[in-house]
Motif scaffolding. Structure first.
Motif, mmCIF file in Angstrom:
data_model
loop_
_atom_site.group_PDB
_atom_site.id
_atom_site.type_symbol
_atom_site.label_atom_id
_atom_site.label_comp_id
_atom_site.label_asym_id
_atom_site.label_seq_id
_atom_site.Cartn_x
_atom_site.Cartn_y
_atom_site.Cartn_z
ATOM 1 N N THR A 138 -36.682 19.215 9.911
ATOM 2 C CA THR A 138 -36.396 20.167 11.000
ATOM 3 C C THR A 138 -36.418 21.587 10.447
ATOM 4 O O THR A 138 -36.260 21.817 9.245
ATOM 5 C CB THR A 138 -35.015 19.884 11.637
ATOM 6 O OG1 THR A 138 -34.059 19.816 10.583
ATOM 7 C CG2 THR A 138 -35.025 18.586 12.410
ATOM 8 N N VAL A 139 -36.638 22.533 11.350
ATOM 9 C CA VAL A 139 -36.716 23.953 10.982
ATOM 10 C C VAL A 139 -35.344 24.419 10.471
ATOM 11 O O VAL A 139 -34.309 23.980 10.995
ATOM 12 C CB VAL A 139 -37.132 24.769 12.235
ATOM 13 C CG1 VAL A 139 -37.074 26.252 11.971
ATOM 14 C CG2 VAL A 139 -38.520 24.347 12.683
ATOM 15 N N LEU A 154 -31.913 26.141 10.098
ATOM 16 C CA LEU A 154 -30.997 26.500 11.193
ATOM 17 C C LEU A 154 -31.052 28.002 11.493
ATOM 18 O O LEU A 154 -31.033 28.829 10.589
ATOM 19 C CB LEU A 154 -29.555 26.104 10.808
ATOM 20 C CG LEU A 154 -28.565 26.063 11.968
ATOM 21 C CD1 LEU A 154 -28.933 24.958 12.950
ATOM 22 C CD2 LEU A 154 -27.148 25.833 11.443
ATOM 23 N N ASP A 182 -36.111 31.504 13.901
ATOM 24 C CA ASP A 182 -37.060 31.531 15.020
ATOM 25 C C ASP A 182 -38.324 32.218 14.524
ATOM 26 O O ASP A 182 -38.323 33.418 14.231
ATOM 27 C CB ASP A 182 -36.458 32.303 16.199
ATOM 28 C CG ASP A 182 -37.444 32.466 17.356
ATOM 29 O OD1 ASP A 182 -38.568 31.914 17.256
ATOM 30 O OD2 ASP A 182 -37.112 33.145 18.340
ATOM 31 N N GLU A 193 -47.262 26.413 14.495
ATOM 32 C CA GLU A 193 -47.121 25.612 15.714
ATOM 33 C C GLU A 193 -46.109 24.488 15.525
ATOM 34 O O GLU A 193 -45.349 24.166 16.435
ATOM 35 C CB GLU A 193 -48.492 25.065 16.134
ATOM 36 C CG GLU A 193 -49.377 26.180 16.686
ATOM 37 C CD GLU A 193 -50.781 25.720 17.041
ATOM 38 O OE1 GLU A 193 -51.194 24.623 16.595
ATOM 39 O OE2 GLU A 193 -51.474 26.477 17.765
ATOM 40 N N CYS A 200 -43.572 24.662 13.503
ATOM 41 C CA CYS A 200 -42.269 25.339 13.468
ATOM 42 C C CYS A 200 -41.777 25.628 14.893
ATOM 43 O O CYS A 200 -40.594 25.492 15.193
ATOM 44 C CB CYS A 200 -42.398 26.629 12.669
ATOM 45 S SG CYS A 200 -40.835 27.339 12.175
ATOM 46 N N ARG A 201 -42.712 26.004 15.768
ATOM 47 C CA ARG A 201 -42.342 26.250 17.173
ATOM 48 C C ARG A 201 -41.832 24.969 17.833
ATOM 49 O O ARG A 201 -40.983 25.014 18.714
ATOM 50 C CB ARG A 201 -43.548 26.785 17.950
ATOM 51 C CG ARG A 201 -43.844 28.242 17.669
ATOM 52 C CD ARG A 201 -45.103 28.698 18.370
ATOM 53 N NE ARG A 201 -45.360 30.103 18.110
ATOM 54 C CZ ARG A 201 -46.562 30.660 18.199
ATOM 55 N NH1 ARG A 201 -47.608 29.932 18.545
ATOM 56 N NH2 ARG A 201 -46.714 31.955 17.955
ATOM 57 N N ALA A 202 -42.417 23.847 17.395
ATOM 58 C CA ALA A 202 -41.999 22.544 17.959
ATOM 59 C C ALA A 202 -40.725 22.025 17.282
ATOM 60 O O ALA A 202 -40.191 20.987 17.675
ATOM 61 C CB ALA A 202 -43.128 21.534 17.794
ATOM 62 N N GLY A 203 -40.272 22.764 16.251
ATOM 63 C CA GLY A 203 -39.025 22.377 15.580
ATOM 64 C C GLY A 203 -39.209 21.488 14.372
ATOM 65 O O GLY A 203 -38.228 20.970 13.825
ATOM 66 N N LEU A 204 -40.461 21.271 13.927
ATOM 67 C CA LEU A 204 -40.711 20.394 12.771
ATOM 68 C C LEU A 204 -41.589 21.092 11.734
ATOM 69 O O LEU A 204 -42.602 21.696 12.076
ATOM 70 C CB LEU A 204 -41.413 19.106 13.227
ATOM 71 C CG LEU A 204 -40.583 18.194 14.148
ATOM 72 C CD1 LEU A 204 -41.467 17.088 14.701
ATOM 73 C CD2 LEU A 204 -39.394 17.603 13.399
ATOM 74 N N VAL A 205 -41.183 20.989 10.456
ATOM 75 C CA VAL A 205 -41.966 21.576 9.362
ATOM 76 C C VAL A 205 -42.025 20.592 8.199
ATOM 77 O O VAL A 205 -41.177 19.683 8.118
ATOM 78 C CB VAL A 205 -41.334 22.910 8.873
ATOM 79 C CG1 VAL A 205 -41.465 23.998 9.905
ATOM 80 C CG2 VAL A 205 -39.877 22.717 8.464
ATOM 81 N N ARG A 244 -38.091 29.495 3.800
ATOM 82 C CA ARG A 244 -38.194 30.582 4.790
ATOM 83 C C ARG A 244 -39.373 31.500 4.440
ATOM 84 O O ARG A 244 -40.120 31.936 5.319
ATOM 85 C CB ARG A 244 -36.863 31.344 4.755
ATOM 86 C CG ARG A 244 -36.707 32.368 5.840
ATOM 87 C CD ARG A 244 -35.417 33.154 5.603
ATOM 88 N NE ARG A 244 -35.377 34.306 6.469
ATOM 89 C CZ ARG A 244 -34.882 34.302 7.694
ATOM 90 N NH1 ARG A 244 -34.398 33.184 8.214
ATOM 91 N NH2 ARG A 244 -34.868 35.392 8.432
#
Length: 326
Positions: free
Chosen positions: A7-8, A10, A13, A55, A57-62, A68
């Motif tokens: 997950t990205v 905490l 954004d 993309e 990261c926008r979906a919440g997965l990396v 960072r």
């Protein structure tokens, strides 16, 4: 094969600006980052990886272990190479990160070869061709433009630049030498006033999509388009001005020295290098003059659009926002 994803971090954004975009200094830092000419050398595969990472990261997965810094670097590459509206990869020549290498070569040659009409015609034509690609690439992508309109815009802008340059060139034959050196800037400024509105005429005809503060679409506004395009024209003329106004004065002084008269063959490369020095700072500074996410008071919109927004939202939406392009 199933790739493990994490997950990205905490509170991170990826689309939140790293610097305050309501201040000039914040915007300057942002554009120094994304107009970095070194990004032009990044291979296509790395750009595609950066897009996939953004993309994801926008979906919440990396990918696990993504720092960072890695995510921010991916965003820098993404912003430098992909269109903010459509997300499509922009052609290399049209990217703002190519403005320094492309612009320095063309500006240096326009400033060096200004004495004969054929040279003026050739370099102004080259410059307007470059500008047409840049203006098309950085338009507000929500407004499609036909090939015929692109052709008309290109021919009109090139004709304007050539008419201004050749006309002033003939006019300044009896004027002080420095005035003749400023002719290329006058031609570039005149052409920008034509090239950008023509290349983005669809936005003026049909309007650009405007949103509220939360990105909810409210309609299309021609007045918003006109404001955005006017700001881009000012930015582009500002981008060219210091190099094309100050550099001729520097060269005029330098060329009086005997050592400069001995190395005439190096005058053009020297002008190109000096132009690069000006553009390295001026490209981000000119882009930063106005916020990319432009705003317009609802009271200044077309009456029918203003009335429909007020009818739906009352006075909850004082301003509308839109991408002004670059």
């Amino acid at each position: 094969t199933h790739v493990e994803m994490a997950t990205v971090p905490l509170g991170f954004d990826i689309d939140a600006p790293r610097w305050d975009q309501s201040t000039f200094v914040g915007r300057l830092k942002h554009f120094l980052n994304i107009t970095d000419p070194r990004t032009v050398l990044v291979p296509e595969e790395e750009l595609d990886r950066a897009k996939a990472l953004v993309e994801g990261c926008r979906a919440g997965l990396v990918p696990p272990g993504s720092s960072r810094e890695q995510l921010l670097y991916a965003k820098k590459l993404y912003d430098s190479a992909f269109h903010p509206d459509s997300g499509e990869k922009m052609n290399l020549i049209g990217r703002m990160s190519f403005q320094v290498p492309g612009g320095m070569a063309l500006t240096g040659c326009m400033l060096q070869f200004y004495r004969t009409v054929p040279a003026v015609v050739f370099w102004q034509w080259m410059n307007q061709s470059f500008n047409a690609i840049v203006n098309y690439t950085n338009r507000n992508a929500a407004s499609p433009i036909s090939l015929r309109q692109i052709g008309v815009a290109y021919i009109t802008a090139t004709s304007t630049a050539l008419a201004t340059a050749v006309g002033l060139n003939l006019y300044t034959k009896r004027a002080p030498p420095l005035l003749a050196r400023w002719v290329p800037f006058a031609a570039v400024a005149a052409a920008n006033c034509v090239n950008i509105p023509m290349m983005r005429q669809q936005e003026i005809i049909n309007g650009v999509t405007v949103t509220d503060g939360d990105n909810n679409e409210l309609g299309c506004s021609r007045r918003a388009a006109a404001k955005g395009i006017a700001q881009v024209v000012v930015s582009r003329i500002t981008m060219a001005a210091p190099g094309m106004i100050v550099l001729p004065i520097i060269m005029e002084r330098l060329e009086k020295f005997s050592f400069m008269q001995r190395i005439r063959v190096l005058h053009a490369p020297l002008q190109v290098l000096l132009c690069g020095g000006f553009l390295l700072f001026m490209v981000p500074a000119a882009c930063a003059l106005f916020p990319q996410r432009c705003s317009l008071a609802v009271a200044d919109l077309e009456p029918d659009l203003r009335d429909s927004i007020v009818a739906k939202h009352g006075d909850k939406v004082p301003y509308v926002y839109f991408n002004k392009g670059l």
